[in-house]
Design an enzyme around this catalytic site. Structure first.
Site, PDB file in Angstrom:
ATOM      1  CG  ASP A 222      -8.665   0.043  10.071  1.00 50.40           C
ATOM      2  OD1 ASP A 222      -9.362   0.665   9.263  1.00 50.40           O
ATOM      3  OD2 ASP A 222      -9.144  -0.763  10.886  1.00 50.40           O
TER       4      ASP A 222
ATOM      5  CD  GLU B  32       1.370   0.084   6.862  1.00 47.90           C
ATOM      6  OE1 GLU B  32       1.048   0.393   5.689  1.00 47.90           O
ATOM      7  OE2 GLU B  32       1.096  -1.015   7.355  1.00 47.90           O
TER       8      GLU B  32
ATOM      9  N   GLY C 277       0.757  -1.252   0.000  1.00 45.41           N
ATOM     10  CA  GLY C 277       0.000   0.000   0.000  1.00 45.41           C
ATOM     11  C   GLY C 277       0.783   1.294   0.000  1.00 45.41           C
TER      12      GLY C 277
ATOM     13  NE  ARG D 216      -2.479  -2.756  -4.169  1.00 42.12           N
ATOM     14  CZ  ARG D 216      -2.531  -2.913  -2.848  1.00 42.12           C
ATOM     15  NH1 ARG D 216      -2.358  -1.874  -2.068  1.00 42.12           N
ATOM     16  NH2 ARG D 216      -2.755  -4.092  -2.316  1.00 42.12           N
TER      17      ARG D 216
ATOM     18  CG  PHE E 252     -12.970   0.264   2.609  1.00 43.55           C
ATOM     19  CD1 PHE E 252     -12.116  -0.577   3.314  1.00 43.55           C
ATOM     20  CD2 PHE E 252     -12.867   0.310   1.225  1.00 43.55           C
ATOM     21  CE1 PHE E 252     -11.187  -1.362   2.655  1.00 43.55           C
ATOM     22  CE2 PHE E 252     -11.936  -0.476   0.555  1.00 43.55           C
ATOM     23  CZ  PHE E 252     -11.093  -1.312   1.267  1.00 43.55           C
TER      24      PHE E 252
ATOM     25  CE  LYS F  35      -9.960   3.499   7.581  1.00 43.74           C
ATOM     26  NZ  LYS F  35     -10.550   2.209   7.161  1.00 43.74           N
TER      27      LYS F  35
HETATM   28  P1  IMP Z   1      -4.799  -2.535  10.782  1.00 42.48           P
HETATM   29  O1  IMP Z   1      -3.944  -3.700  11.190  1.00 42.48           O
HETATM   30  O2  IMP Z   1      -6.223  -2.717  11.236  1.00 42.48           O
HETATM   31  O3  IMP Z   1      -4.233  -1.205  11.247  1.00 42.48           O
HETATM   32  O4  IMP Z   1      -4.912  -2.548   9.226  1.00 42.48           O
HETATM   33  C1  IMP Z   1      -3.898  -2.209   8.437  1.00 42.48           C
HETATM   34  C2  IMP Z   1      -4.076  -2.661   6.998  1.00 42.48           C
HETATM   35  O5  IMP Z   1      -5.441  -2.855   6.613  1.00 42.48           O
HETATM   36  C3  IMP Z   1      -3.555  -1.557   6.123  1.00 42.48           C
HETATM   37  O6  IMP Z   1      -2.173  -1.655   5.929  1.00 42.48           O
HETATM   38  C4  IMP Z   1      -4.364  -1.730   4.868  1.00 42.48           C
HETATM   39  O7  IMP Z   1      -3.722  -2.665   4.039  1.00 42.48           O
HETATM   40  C5  IMP Z   1      -5.681  -2.298   5.326  1.00 42.48           C
HETATM   41  N1  IMP Z   1      -6.721  -1.246   5.422  1.00 42.48           N
HETATM   42  C6  IMP Z   1      -7.245  -0.714   6.547  1.00 42.48           C
HETATM   43  N2  IMP Z   1      -8.178   0.208   6.277  1.00 42.48           N
HETATM   44  C7  IMP Z   1      -8.254   0.271   4.922  1.00 42.48           C
HETATM   45  C8  IMP Z   1      -9.051   1.063   4.002  1.00 42.48           C
HETATM   46  O8  IMP Z   1      -9.881   1.901   4.384  1.00 42.48           O
HETATM   47  N3  IMP Z   1      -8.845   0.844   2.689  1.00 42.48           N
HETATM   48  C9  IMP Z   1      -7.932  -0.063   2.214  1.00 42.48           C
HETATM   49  N4  IMP Z   1      -7.162  -0.815   3.032  1.00 42.48           N
HETATM   50  C10 IMP Z   1      -7.326  -0.652   4.373  1.00 42.48           C
HETATM   51 MG    MG Z   2      -0.580  -1.367   4.429  1.00 43.90          MG
END
Ligand code: IMP
Ligand code: MG
Length: 186
Positions: free
Chosen positions: A109, A105, A51, A171, A158, A137
């Site tokens: 999230d 990063e 990403g 992307r 999202f 977020k």
């Molecule tokens: P986390 O472990 O919950 O912080 O999620 C991290 C990963 O989830 C990120 O590196 C993204 O790849 C994916 N992700 C989280 N939210 C989104 C979004 O709104 N759109 C696309 N990918 C997301």
């Molecule tokens: Mg990522």
């Protein structure tokens, strides 16, 4: 809102939230913070794939301290740990021991991925690690995570574009888009 740019990625519709100009402006602001904080030091950026590729490219163009960049990917062990457990780092071809690291990063999230990424990198004994994310977020954060650099705080929706995907697609979009309200991504 009427007149807002709506696009379709696979089966979902998304509305533009941040234009590439807005993104660029925030990246310049964060790069200036890094340039000030790291003045006189050398830094190694580790961009987490997939990403962060676009963000990393644009941020690096604004960095004025001596630096290296490497791209890393983390493999998760779904069978032996609960979901989201990342343990193995792939592609880390530089020695980070004793050096200041900034992890790049696309989005934080729940923060659980980043927590594991940091855990894994700490085993390699860098001098310090800072987190720099394009998006955060705050309402979704489940981990005590110190995010030192953040371009944009966003609601718990999202999003797609500028490196971020929906099921592998979107992307390439230059702007960042939010899923339209009446839909959801499982
Ligand atoms: P986390 O472990 O919950 O912080 O999620 C991290 C990963 O989830 C990120 O590196 C993204 O790849 C994916 N992700 C989280 N939210 C989104 C979004 O709104 N759109 C696309 N990918 C997301
Ligand atoms: Mg990522």
């Amino acid at each position: 809102m009427q007149g807002d740019k709506v696009i379709r990625v696979l089966d979902k519709e998304f509305v533009v939230s941040f234009t590439e100009e807005e993104i660029r402006k925030e990246i310049r602001r964060v790069a200036a913070e890094i340039n000030a904080d790291y003045e006189g030091r050398e830094v190694i950026f580790l961009a987490v794939l997939n990403g962060s590729f676009m963000f990393a490219a644009d941020l690096l163009r604004e960095i004025r301290v001596p630096c290296e960049i490497s791209f890393v990917k983390f493999a998760s062990y779904r069978g032996t740990c609960s979901t989201g457990c990342v343990r193995e780092v792939m592609g880390l071809d530089v020695d980070i021991a004793g050096r200041p690291v900034i992890v790049l990063e696309d989005i934080v999230d729940s923060g659980l991925t980043m927590l594991h990424v940091l855990e894994t990198l700490r085993e390699r004994e860098p001098a310090s690690i800072d987190v720099c994310t394009l998006l955060l977020k705050p309402e979704r954060l489940q981990a005590a995570l110190d995010v030192r650099y953040c371009c944009k705080r966003i609601p718990a929706d999202f999003i797609v574009g500028y490196g971020l995907d929906y099921d592998g697609y979107g992307r390439e979009l230059r702007d960042i888009y939010t899923l339209r309200q009446e839909q959801s991504v499982n």
